[in-house]
Write an enzyme that holds these catalytic residues in place. Structure first.
Site, PDB file in Angstrom:
ATOM      1  N   ASP A  24      12.395 -18.916  15.756  1.00 14.47           N
ATOM      2  CA  ASP A  24      11.141 -19.474  15.269  1.00 14.47           C
ATOM      3  C   ASP A  24      10.777 -18.647  14.032  1.00 14.47           C
ATOM      4  OD1 ASP A  24       8.625 -20.891  15.276  1.00 14.47           O
ATOM      5  OD2 ASP A  24       7.720 -19.104  16.152  1.00 14.47           O
ATOM      6  N   ASP A  62       7.114 -18.346  12.143  1.00 14.19           N
ATOM      7  CA  ASP A  62       5.814 -17.678  12.167  1.00 14.19           C
ATOM      8  C   ASP A  62       5.605 -16.952  13.497  1.00 14.19           C
ATOM      9  OD1 ASP A  62       5.445 -18.851   9.683  1.00 14.19           O
ATOM     10  OD2 ASP A  62       4.291 -20.532  10.483  1.00 14.19           O
ATOM     11  N   ASP A  68       1.979 -14.298  11.644  1.00 13.34           N
ATOM     12  CA  ASP A  68       1.404 -15.611  11.908  1.00 13.34           C
ATOM     13  C   ASP A  68      -0.076 -15.576  11.557  1.00 13.34           C
ATOM     14  OD1 ASP A  68       1.190 -18.227  12.698  1.00 13.34           O
ATOM     15  OD2 ASP A  68       1.618 -17.863  14.809  1.00 13.34           O
ATOM     16  N   SER A  69      -0.662 -16.745  11.435  1.00  9.70           N
ATOM     17  CA  SER A  69      -2.094 -16.848  11.162  1.00  9.70           C
ATOM     18  C   SER A  69      -2.632 -18.101  11.832  1.00  9.70           C
ATOM     19  CB  SER A  69      -2.341 -16.934   9.656  1.00  9.70           C
ATOM     20  OG  SER A  69      -3.684 -17.289   9.402  1.00  9.70           O
ATOM     21  N   TYR A  72      -2.990 -20.778   9.466  1.00 11.93           N
ATOM     22  CA  TYR A  72      -1.714 -21.204   8.890  1.00 11.93           C
ATOM     23  C   TYR A  72      -1.285 -20.290   7.749  1.00 11.93           C
ATOM     24  CZ  TYR A  72      -2.454 -25.429  11.590  1.00 11.93           C
ATOM     25  OH  TYR A  72      -2.686 -26.284  12.613  1.00 11.93           O
ATOM     26  N   SER A  80       3.169 -28.018  10.663  1.00  9.07           N
ATOM     27  CA  SER A  80       2.177 -29.094  10.603  1.00  9.07           C
ATOM     28  C   SER A  80       1.182 -28.891   9.459  1.00  9.07           C
ATOM     29  CB  SER A  80       1.438 -29.227  11.927  1.00  9.07           C
ATOM     30  OG  SER A  80       0.625 -28.100  12.168  1.00  9.07           O
TER      31      SER A  80
END
Length: 190
Positions: free
Chosen positions: A13, A15, A21-22, A25, A59
């Site tokens: 994976d 992020d 990660d956030s 996003y 996304s």
């Protein structure tokens, strides 16, 4: 005949595993920040003969938080950093869809994993490792018999406390810890 040894395939994976990660996003090249040791881990695994692939839900594209050129710039940054350390990422698959788009590729569905299996002419992903920080990463890989590996970076601690990951999941502090473990156990076998 398979194009690679499935026992030397690692699916990552992005992020929360490779980069920070956030919840808002990762929307820009400046926000794409590698987790300490992750680039070196990928390069070390690559130099040891492992095939590394990235599968990532993005996304943010469907939500118009960033565009494909920005995403490609992030992935170029990733591949360049790994290359500078002597490694290679063989492929990066991403799902550009939102959660309500009813696609086949968005994790926890296995579409991106099926594409990797097809790319390397594998009937499934038995023998490979799927590394993620959320249950949906691991479930998607398990659909094709990949060994789930949870890292505690990103959403990993939250996933671990929710105990919703597959039963046979291996757990490591981060990608670097996994790489060191795998490479040390690999050297013991030789």
């Amino acid at each position: 005949m398979a194009l690679i040894d499935p026992n030397k395939l690692i699916i990552l994976d992005r992020d929360g595993v490779i980069n920070e990660d956030s919840d808002q996003y990762v929307k820009s090249l400046e926000e794409w920040i590698p987790i300490k040791g992750s680039i070196e881990a990928i390069a070390d695994l690559s130099k040891a003969g492992y095939t590394l692939c990235v599968v990532t839900n993005q996304s943010g594209l469907a939500r118009n938080y960033f565009d494909e050129s920005t995403l490609h710039a992030m992935h170029k940054k990733l591949t360049n950093l790994v290359s500078e350390k002597g490694g290679i990422i063989h492929t990066i698959e991403y799902c550009p869809h939102g959660p309500d788009d009813n696609c086949e590729c968005r994790k926890p569905l296995p579409g991106m994993f099926k594409k990797i299996a097809e790319t390397f002419e594998l009937s499934d992903l038995s023998g490979s490792y799927t590394i993620g920080d959320s249950a949906r990463d691991l479930v998607a890989g398990c659909e094709l018999n990949s060994q789930p590996v949870l890292v505690k970076t990103g959403k990993g601690l939250k996933t671990l406390s929710a105990t919703n990951h597959p039963e046979n999941t291996l757990i490591f502090d981060d990608l670097n810890a996994f790489a060191k473990h795998l490479l040390s156990s690999h050297s013991l076998k030789n």
